[in-house]
Design a protein around this motif. Structure first.
Motif, PDB file in Angstrom:
ATOM      1  N   GLU A  33       0.886  -1.208   0.139  1.00 24.22           N
ATOM      2  CA  GLU A  33      -0.282  -0.187  -0.060  1.00 24.22           C
ATOM      3  C   GLU A  33       0.642   1.289  -0.151  1.00 24.22           C
ATOM      4  N   VAL A  34       0.337   2.203  -0.239  1.00 22.66           N
ATOM      5  CA  VAL A  34       1.105   3.583  -0.440  1.00 22.66           C
ATOM      6  C   VAL A  34       0.095   4.718   0.184  1.00 22.66           C
ATOM      7  N   LEU A  35       0.612   5.672   0.835  1.00 23.69           N
ATOM      8  CA  LEU A  35      -0.347   6.759   1.332  1.00 23.69           C
ATOM      9  C   LEU A  35      -0.111   8.005   0.161  1.00 23.69           C
ATOM     10  N   CYS A  36      -1.050   8.635  -0.208  1.00 18.23           N
ATOM     11  CA  CYS A  36      -1.255   9.666  -1.202  1.00 18.23           C
ATOM     12  C   CYS A  36      -1.914  10.780  -0.420  1.00 18.23           C
ATOM     13  N   ARG A  37      -1.298  11.755  -0.714  1.00 15.73           N
ATOM     14  CA  ARG A  37      -1.966  13.124  -0.731  1.00 15.73           C
ATOM     15  C   ARG A  37      -2.865  13.186  -1.803  1.00 15.73           C
ATOM     16  N   ILE A  38      -4.159  13.561  -1.435  1.00 14.97           N
ATOM     17  CA  ILE A  38      -5.112  13.692  -2.448  1.00 14.97           C
ATOM     18  C   ILE A  38      -5.076  15.307  -2.847  1.00 14.97           C
ATOM     19  N   GLY A  39      -4.698  15.413  -4.380  1.00 16.07           N
ATOM     20  CA  GLY A  39      -4.721  16.670  -5.114  1.00 16.07           C
ATOM     21  C   GLY A  39      -6.101  17.210  -5.612  1.00 16.07           C
ATOM     22  N   ALA A  40      -6.878  16.106  -6.152  1.00 13.90           N
ATOM     23  CA  ALA A  40      -8.219  16.596  -6.606  1.00 13.90           C
ATOM     24  C   ALA A  40      -9.147  15.217  -6.599  1.00 13.90           C
ATOM     25  N   VAL A  41     -10.479  15.249  -6.254  1.00 10.74           N
ATOM     26  CA  VAL A  41     -11.215  14.455  -6.458  1.00 10.74           C
ATOM     27  C   VAL A  41     -12.693  14.963  -6.725  1.00 10.74           C
ATOM     28  N   ALA A  42     -13.050  14.094  -7.786  1.00  8.93           N
ATOM     29  CA  ALA A  42     -14.233  14.688  -8.289  1.00  8.93           C
ATOM     30  C   ALA A  42     -15.641  14.169  -7.930  1.00  8.93           C
ATOM     31  N   ILE A  43     -16.651  14.699  -7.764  1.00  9.60           N
ATOM     32  CA  ILE A  43     -17.863  14.144  -7.190  1.00  9.60           C
ATOM     33  C   ILE A  43     -18.457  13.235  -8.499  1.00  9.60           C
ATOM     34  N   CYS A  44     -18.912  12.186  -8.032  1.00  5.16           N
ATOM     35  CA  CYS A  44     -19.538  11.098  -8.846  1.00  5.16           C
ATOM     36  C   CYS A  44     -21.037  11.167  -8.830  1.00  5.16           C
ATOM     37  N   GLY A  45     -21.513  10.721  -9.660  1.00  2.00           N
ATOM     38  CA  GLY A  45     -23.153  10.482  -9.542  1.00  2.00           C
ATOM     39  C   GLY A  45     -23.480   9.516  -8.497  1.00  2.00           C
ATOM     40  N   SER A  46     -22.650   8.654  -8.017  1.00  7.10           N
ATOM     41  CA  SER A  46     -22.822   7.762  -6.831  1.00  7.10           C
ATOM     42  C   SER A  46     -22.748   8.342  -5.630  1.00  7.10           C
ATOM     43  N   ASP A  47     -21.874   9.281  -5.480  1.00  8.28           N
ATOM     44  CA  ASP A  47     -21.660  10.040  -4.207  1.00  8.28           C
ATOM     45  C   ASP A  47     -23.056  10.578  -3.587  1.00  8.28           C
ATOM     46  N   PRO A  48     -23.722  11.123  -4.179  1.00  4.12           N
ATOM     47  CA  PRO A  48     -25.127  11.769  -3.371  1.00  4.12           C
ATOM     48  C   PRO A  48     -25.909  10.601  -2.902  1.00  4.12           C
ATOM     49  N   GLU A  49     -25.848   9.530  -3.495  1.00  2.00           N
ATOM     50  CA  GLU A  49     -26.779   8.387  -2.981  1.00  2.00           C
ATOM     51  C   GLU A  49     -25.991   7.816  -1.724  1.00  2.00           C
ATOM     52  N   ILE A  50     -24.605   7.660  -1.792  1.00  2.00           N
ATOM     53  CA  ILE A  50     -23.942   7.320  -0.684  1.00  2.00           C
ATOM     54  C   ILE A  50     -23.973   8.240   0.590  1.00  2.00           C
ATOM     55  N   VAL A  51     -24.106   9.453   0.100  1.00  2.00           N
ATOM     56  CA  VAL A  51     -24.133  10.484   1.301  1.00  2.00           C
ATOM     57  C   VAL A  51     -25.537  10.464   1.801  1.00  2.00           C
ATOM     58  N   ARG A  52     -26.612  10.263   0.864  1.00  2.00           N
ATOM     59  CA  ARG A  52     -28.066   9.939   1.296  1.00  2.00           C
ATOM     60  C   ARG A  52     -28.188   8.879   2.391  1.00  2.00           C
ATOM     61  N   GLY A  53     -27.341   7.746   2.267  1.00  2.00           N
ATOM     62  CA  GLY A  53     -27.322   6.675   2.966  1.00  2.00           C
ATOM     63  C   GLY A  53     -28.493   5.833   2.597  1.00  2.00           C
ATOM     64  N   GLY A  54     -28.848   5.692   1.236  1.00  2.00           N
ATOM     65  CA  GLY A  54     -30.008   5.023   0.843  1.00  2.00           C
ATOM     66  C   GLY A  54     -29.883   3.610   0.617  1.00  2.00           C
ATOM     67  N   LEU A  55     -28.442   3.138   0.871  1.00  2.00           N
ATOM     68  CA  LEU A  55     -28.124   1.682   0.891  1.00  2.00           C
ATOM     69  C   LEU A  55     -27.462   1.288   2.403  1.00  2.00           C
ATOM     70  N   PRO A  56     -28.103   1.210   3.282  1.00  2.00           N
ATOM     71  CA  PRO A  56     -27.640   1.216   4.730  1.00  2.00           C
ATOM     72  C   PRO A  56     -26.716  -0.178   4.922  1.00  2.00           C
ATOM     73  N   GLY A  57     -25.782  -0.082   5.236  1.00  2.00           N
ATOM     74  CA  GLY A  57     -24.861  -1.314   5.616  1.00  2.00           C
ATOM     75  C   GLY A  57     -24.088  -1.701   4.376  1.00  2.00           C
ATOM     76  N   TYR A  58     -24.270  -1.038   3.283  1.00  2.00           N
ATOM     77  CA  TYR A  58     -23.826  -1.435   2.014  1.00  2.00           C
ATOM     78  C   TYR A  58     -22.784  -0.364   1.488  1.00  2.00           C
ATOM     79  N   TRP A  59     -23.141   0.765   1.170  1.00  2.00           N
ATOM     80  CA  TRP A  59     -22.567   1.750   0.751  1.00  2.00           C
ATOM     81  C   TRP A  59     -22.957   3.071   1.566  1.00  2.00           C
ATOM     82  N   PRO A  60     -22.630   3.677   2.769  1.00  2.00           N
ATOM     83  CA  PRO A  60     -21.435   3.116   3.270  1.00  2.00           C
ATOM     84  C   PRO A  60     -21.729   1.616   4.072  1.00  2.00           C
TER      85      PRO A  60
END
Ligand SMILES: [Zn+2]
Ligand SMILES: [Zn+2]
Length: 368
Positions: A33-60
């Protein structure tokens, strides 16, 4: 060697629909494994679903959780044995998947279909979905999940390798007819990058199907022909634009109900369809069974972006694949809420919205 802080800022989901920027520990990379410093991260169409928590116990899988998976950054520390693959200072683009490496799917190279999904103890990682992700200043990654970037590729561009890779993988499955006509349904970020990749792989013409304002943007960004579904029937529009004939390939990039049926009626005899968009579980498509058989139409389901990141990076580095004009907004990590709102509600014509957890220069070399 730069000193690695013990703590960092990260976007932490604390409950369904709840998040905040917290100070959390920086983890040490394990073997391979490597430790990375994050330069940029794009919001994906799946992120709002993960934030909403519509799939409990799965994502996240549980709270607290740090999401984010479309990223680029820099290697800042190496775990045991990682020196055989990467070195400190390497600028890299991330991949969300690292399979268990031992199941039949992984051995065959199809780690996006790893048979041990969800079983972290087998070694599988789905960063930002089931394992800590990139909305943070640092994160640890398997050496398998990072791809060295050429100097001329910026972190922001690197954060779009994931999205472009979805188009590339879909086209590797279906193939592209050299000199042919490819249709893209859904002019979002995946659709527009798929449109450009179809051209790079040999399509002579692209027809993009959708509605304004994104359809107009697809025209500005290189589509040859636009079919506005608010003004005409999608299938009739495509066939009319192709001299009354079916097209060679259709790439469904919206996941919307009814589009698979349309795609089947858009292609020629022997035509091929790639399903790149992610539909809702409840979408049950009615399809013309006999028509598919009689016309020998092939339909390919496509999942994520395995084995394509290096190809996408090479095309970006050569200037053949332009991705940066899809980035409409950039925000610091502290403004994640505003960034998510901009992305979800498509404010100011939002397409790809990028977060820079370490500031404008990504905490290191930055070429815009
Ligand atoms: Zn994604
Ligand atoms: Zn596996």
């Amino acid at each position: 060697m730069e000193s690695i802080p013990k703590e960092m800022k990260a976007l932490v989901l604390t409950a369904p629909g709840k998040f905040e920027v917290q100070t959390v520990p920086v983890h040490a990379p394990g073997p391979f494994e490597v430790l990375c410093r994050i330069g940029a991260v794009a919001i994906c169409g799946s992120d709002p679903e993960i934030v909403r928590g519509g799939l409990p116990g799965y994502w996240p899988p549980a709270y607290p959780f740090i999401p984010g998976h479309e990223w680029a950054g820099q290697v800042v520390a190496l775990g045991e044995s990682s020196e055989h693959f990467l070195k400190i200072g390497d600028r890299v683009a991330g991949e969300a998947w690292k399979g268990c490496g031992h199941c039949a799917s992984c051995i065959a190279g199809h780690y996006n279909r790893c048979l041990n999904y969800g079983k972290l103890e087998t070694g599988i990682r789905h960063y930002g979905f089931q394992f800590r992700g990139a909305y943070a200043q640092y994160n640890i990654y398997s050496v398998k999940a990072v791809h060295r970037m050429q100097d001329q590729v910026s972190f922001r561009e690197g954060s779009l390798v994931d999205t472009a890779g979805v188009g590339m993988h879909g086209m590797e499955l279906t193939g592209i007819t050299a000199g042919g006509t490819a249709v893209i349904i859904g002019p979002g970020p995946i659709g527009i990058l798929a449109m450009r990749i179809a051209k790079l792989l040999g399509a002579a013409r692209t027809i993009v199907v959708g509605r304004p304002p994104r359809l107009d943007l697809a025209g500005k960004l290189g589509a040859d022909i636009l079919v506005d579904i608010q003004k005409q029937d999608a299938v009739e529009g495509v066939r009319a634009a192709n001299g009354g004939m079916g097209v060679d390939e259709v790439f469904e990039c919206s996941g919307a109900e009814g589009t698979l049926n349309q795609a089947i009626r858009m292609v020629r005899e022997g035509g091929r369809i790639g399903l790149l968009g992610v539909p809702h579980e409840k979408v049950m498509e009615k399809i013309p069974f006999k028509y598919i058989c009689r016309n020998e139409i092939a339909v390919f389901g496509s999942k994520a972006n395995p084995n394509v990141s290096d190809k996408v990076l090479a095309l970006i580095a050569s200037g053949q694949l332009v991705v940066k004009d899809l980035i409409s907004h950039v925000f610091p990590l502290e403004e994640f809420g505003k960034a998510l709102d901009t992305f979800v509600n498509r404010k100011d014509g939002a397409m790809k919205v990028v977060i820079e957890p370490n500031g404008r220069d990504g905490g290191g070399l930055f070429l815009s």
